[in-house]
Each structure stands twice: as C-alpha cells, then as structure tokens.
Design a protein around this motif. Structure first.
Motif, PDB file in Angstrom:
ATOM      1  N   LEU A   6       0.812  -1.214   0.000  1.00 18.11           N
ATOM      2  CA  LEU A   6       0.000   0.000   0.000  1.00 18.11           C
ATOM      3  C   LEU A   6       0.847   1.267   0.000  1.00 18.11           C
ATOM      4  O   LEU A   6       0.412   2.310  -0.485  1.00 18.11           O
ATOM      5  CB  LEU A   6      -0.933   0.007   1.216  1.00 18.11           C
ATOM      6  CG  LEU A   6      -2.070  -1.019   1.212  1.00 18.11           C
ATOM      7  CD1 LEU A   6      -2.850  -0.941   2.516  1.00 18.11           C
ATOM      8  CD2 LEU A   6      -2.994  -0.806   0.025  1.00 18.11           C
ATOM      9  N   ARG A   8       3.354   3.775  -1.328  1.00 14.64           N
ATOM     10  CA  ARG A   8       3.914   4.055  -2.653  1.00 14.64           C
ATOM     11  C   ARG A   8       5.078   5.048  -2.610  1.00 14.64           C
ATOM     12  O   ARG A   8       6.027   4.944  -3.364  1.00 14.64           O
ATOM     13  CB  ARG A   8       2.826   4.601  -3.593  1.00 14.64           C
ATOM     14  CG  ARG A   8       1.554   3.775  -3.672  1.00 14.64           C
ATOM     15  CD  ARG A   8       1.813   2.283  -3.857  1.00 14.64           C
ATOM     16  NE  ARG A   8       2.591   1.984  -5.066  1.00 14.64           N
ATOM     17  CZ  ARG A   8       3.118   0.788  -5.328  1.00 14.64           C
ATOM     18  NH1 ARG A   8       2.999  -0.210  -4.451  1.00 14.64           N
ATOM     19  NH2 ARG A   8       3.795   0.603  -6.459  1.00 14.64           N
ATOM     20  N   ALA A  36      -1.781   3.881  -1.090  1.00 15.08           N
ATOM     21  CA  ALA A  36      -2.886   3.570  -1.994  1.00 15.08           C
ATOM     22  C   ALA A  36      -4.223   3.537  -1.263  1.00 15.08           C
ATOM     23  O   ALA A  36      -5.278   3.759  -1.865  1.00 15.08           O
ATOM     24  CB  ALA A  36      -2.625   2.231  -2.698  1.00 15.08           C
ATOM     25  N   ASP A  37      -4.187   3.245   0.027  1.00 14.04           N
ATOM     26  CA  ASP A  37      -5.408   3.195   0.830  1.00 14.04           C
ATOM     27  C   ASP A  37      -5.039   3.607   2.253  1.00 14.04           C
ATOM     28  O   ASP A  37      -4.218   2.954   2.911  1.00 14.04           O
ATOM     29  CB  ASP A  37      -6.005   1.792   0.825  1.00 14.04           C
ATOM     30  CG  ASP A  37      -7.306   1.694   1.610  1.00 14.04           C
ATOM     31  OD1 ASP A  37      -7.803   2.736   2.074  1.00 14.04           O
ATOM     32  OD2 ASP A  37      -7.812   0.566   1.780  1.00 14.04           O
ATOM     33  N   THR A  38      -5.623   4.688   2.734  1.00 15.55           N
ATOM     34  CA  THR A  38      -5.276   5.184   4.070  1.00 15.55           C
ATOM     35  C   THR A  38      -5.952   4.406   5.192  1.00 15.55           C
ATOM     36  O   THR A  38      -5.488   4.458   6.338  1.00 15.55           O
ATOM     37  CB  THR A  38      -5.673   6.667   4.210  1.00 15.55           C
ATOM     38  OG1 THR A  38      -7.091   6.799   4.005  1.00 15.55           O
ATOM     39  CG2 THR A  38      -4.916   7.541   3.219  1.00 15.55           C
ATOM     40  N   THR A  39      -7.024   3.682   4.892  1.00 15.78           N
ATOM     41  CA  THR A  39      -7.847   3.061   5.931  1.00 15.78           C
ATOM     42  C   THR A  39      -7.061   2.173   6.889  1.00 15.78           C
ATOM     43  O   THR A  39      -7.192   2.317   8.117  1.00 15.78           O
ATOM     44  CB  THR A  39      -9.002   2.269   5.304  1.00 15.78           C
ATOM     45  OG1 THR A  39      -9.774   3.146   4.477  1.00 15.78           O
ATOM     46  CG2 THR A  39      -9.894   1.673   6.383  1.00 15.78           C
ATOM     47  N   HIS A  69      -6.032  13.620   5.198  1.00  9.92           N
ATOM     48  CA  HIS A  69      -4.844  12.886   5.619  1.00  9.92           C
ATOM     49  C   HIS A  69      -4.870  12.737   7.141  1.00  9.92           C
ATOM     50  O   HIS A  69      -5.643  13.410   7.839  1.00  9.92           O
ATOM     51  CB  HIS A  69      -3.552  13.571   5.160  1.00  9.92           C
ATOM     52  CG  HIS A  69      -3.416  14.986   5.635  1.00  9.92           C
ATOM     53  ND1 HIS A  69      -3.522  16.063   4.785  1.00  9.92           N
ATOM     54  CD2 HIS A  69      -3.184  15.510   6.859  1.00  9.92           C
ATOM     55  CE1 HIS A  69      -3.365  17.176   5.463  1.00  9.92           C
ATOM     56  NE2 HIS A  69      -3.158  16.873   6.732  1.00  9.92           N
ATOM     57  N   PRO A  88      -3.370   9.927   1.054  1.00  8.28           N
ATOM     58  CA  PRO A  88      -3.598   9.163  -0.179  1.00  8.28           C
ATOM     59  C   PRO A  88      -2.610   9.593  -1.256  1.00  8.28           C
ATOM     60  O   PRO A  88      -2.260  10.781  -1.352  1.00  8.28           O
ATOM     61  CB  PRO A  88      -5.038   9.516  -0.560  1.00  8.28           C
ATOM     62  CG  PRO A  88      -5.298  10.830   0.096  1.00  8.28           C
ATOM     63  CD  PRO A  88      -4.501  10.827   1.372  1.00  8.28           C
ATOM     64  N   GLU A  90      -3.079  10.061  -4.183  1.00  9.90           N
ATOM     65  CA  GLU A  90      -3.705  11.055  -5.062  1.00  9.90           C
ATOM     66  C   GLU A  90      -3.393  12.485  -4.601  1.00  9.90           C
ATOM     67  O   GLU A  90      -3.376  13.413  -5.406  1.00  9.90           O
ATOM     68  CB  GLU A  90      -5.226  10.846  -5.102  1.00  9.90           C
ATOM     69  CG  GLU A  90      -5.674   9.574  -5.792  1.00  9.90           C
ATOM     70  CD  GLU A  90      -5.600   8.358  -4.885  1.00  9.90           C
ATOM     71  OE1 GLU A  90      -5.779   7.229  -5.394  1.00  9.90           O
ATOM     72  OE2 GLU A  90      -5.358   8.539  -3.666  1.00  9.90           O
TER      73      GLU A  90
END
Length: 277
Positions: A6, A8, A36-39, A69, A88, A90
C-alpha cells in the motif's frame, strides 16, 4: 515500507531533511507516507510498533488539496519521536499538478522511497515556508488592536482574583500569539525577511538583543495576583516599545492614542473594587 504494497512514496520532511536546519537528539523525524489506501493505517495503530515500543502517541487529521490525511505522532521508549502523516497517493498527484509545494514540503524534503517514480518530478523546496511576511498597515493595526483589547480581560480577571482566565489571556493570547508576532517582525526587519523563526518563539533568545530578552523574561511570573499585575504592565511596556520600533522601520502608524486610553483604563481597573452593586 518497501515490503508494504500500500505504501507508494515515503518522504522525510522538515528539519531532518534540510541542510539549513540544526538538529539534536530531540528533533522529530517528520515522515509522510503516501499510500494507496489510508484506511488500514488510520484505523489501526499496530503498525506503529514496527519501529519500537510506543511510549505515548497522539492522533489528528486534516485536509490538503481536497483530500483527507491522518497524523500519527509517536514517541518511542528509546526517545525517538516520529511524526507520521498518512496521505492518499492522489494527494501527491494533485501537488504535482498544482506545480507549487505546500509548506509541509517547502520547508525541505528528502525522498526515501518512490515506487512509481511520482516524487521524481516534485519541485525543489525553496525553504521559505513559515517565514513571516512584511505586514501591511491593516495587518499591523489588527495585531496591535487585538493586543490592547486582550489586556482588558487580564485586568478584569486579576481584579476578580480569577487567575486562570487572566493567565490565559496574558500568556497565551497576548504573549505567545500577539507579542510573539511583533517580535518576529522586529527580528525580520534585521534579517531582510529571510529568517524562519521557530515555533512559539523558539530561537528568540538567540535572535533578540540582550535588553529585549531581559524585558521578555520580566513578563513571566508565578501565581501571585500582584505580580501578575506587574507582569501585565511589563508586557504592555515591551509591546509598546517593540511595536513602535516595527512601525518606524516599516513606515507604519502605531495607534498611540489607543495605547494611552487603554493603559489608563487598566490602571483604573487595578485601583477599583470588584464588588458588584
């Protein structure tokens, strides 16, 4: 991070990533994980133990470039402090698209991991984030007026023998916020608006002249009400002098009439009785 799919991009930021900053054993490691996924990172704290035994932690969250964030701040038992920001990936893409660095990166950064080559096109930091800007007349006057407004709360609460609210107005609002900003402006006038002051006056002892530092020390006292009255007037005296100097150096107008009127009011409150009719 290399073994965690996750994750990156990993950036080290702030003082530990800047050649312009001095560090010591208490300096934080400020790390941004673009994922890729903060969860999984936001909902679980177990991953923090990968770096040692946790002494104490703090959590917070915020938003940048329209994306949320998460902050996970940790002090480990060996004294190491790591401030993690989980964002994220993104968000990094949007930073790249914007073409300008947010303050969190402009203070300095170092790429520790870049699995997809995203960070390769990040702009270089200018190291100018958090340097105070030269105030306009309106900005200067707003700080001065708020300072003198806040003095009335100190006086009222000291006269009522209400130490805590008086201390809040004197120490937090008047000194750590308003007087601190005026002192920063004075320092910047001597460094051509290029010096980044430390948080909450960190570094003042080094950058202020001995007389001003001594005056600032004289604004701090304990719990005695009479001493706090003296601290209030010591604070207003220092503020008046420094703000007037800043005004002269920047070609601004200091409101001496307001200063005189409020000072008179404070003296009357000190001499009055708090008894209600």
């Amino acid at each position: 991070a290399g073994g965690q799919e996750l994750v990156r991009v990993v950036l080290l930021t702030s003082t530990r990533a800047s050649a312009h900053a001095k560090t010591d054993n208490f300096s934080d490691y400020d790390v941004i994980l673009y994922v890729a996924d903060t969860t999984p990172f936001a909902s679980d704290f177990e991953w923090l133990a990968s770096f040692g035994r946790v002494l104490v932690r703090f959590q917070d969250e915020g938003q940048d470039h329209g994306l949320r964030h998460y902050a996970r701040l940790v002090i480990y038992e060996d004294g190491t402090k790591i401030d993690f920001t989980i964002a994220p990936v993104e968000q990094l893409d949007r930073i790249l698209h914007a073409g300008t660095l947010p303050n969190a990166l402009d203070v300095g950064y170092r790429v520790l991991l870049d699995k997809d080559g995203r960070a390769a096109t990040l702009r270089q930091p200018t190291y100018t984030a958090h340097i105070p800007k030269r105030p306009t007349q309106q900005e200067f006057l707003a700080v001065v007026e708020e300072f003198w407004w806040e003095t009335t709360y100190v006086a009222k609460n000291l006269r009522r023998d209400e130490l805590l609210p008086a201390k809040y107005s004197l120490e937090v609002v008047m000194k750590l916020d308003l007087l601190r900003r005026v002192l920063e402006w004075r320092i910047e006038t001597e460094h051509d608006w290029s010096l980044k002051p430390g948080v909450l006056g960190k570094g003042f002892k080094k950058h202020l002249d001995e007389a001003t530092w001594s005056e600032l020390e004289g604004t701090f006292v304990g719990a005695d009400i009479a001493q706090n009255w003296q601290a209030l007037f010591n604070t207003t005296q220092l503020f008046r002098r420094v703000a007037s100097e800043v005004a002269v150096r920047l070609g601004l107008a200091y409101p001496h009439d307001l200063d005189a009127k409020v000072t008179g009011y404070l003296q009357r409150v000190k001499a009055s009785s708090p008894t209600l009719a």
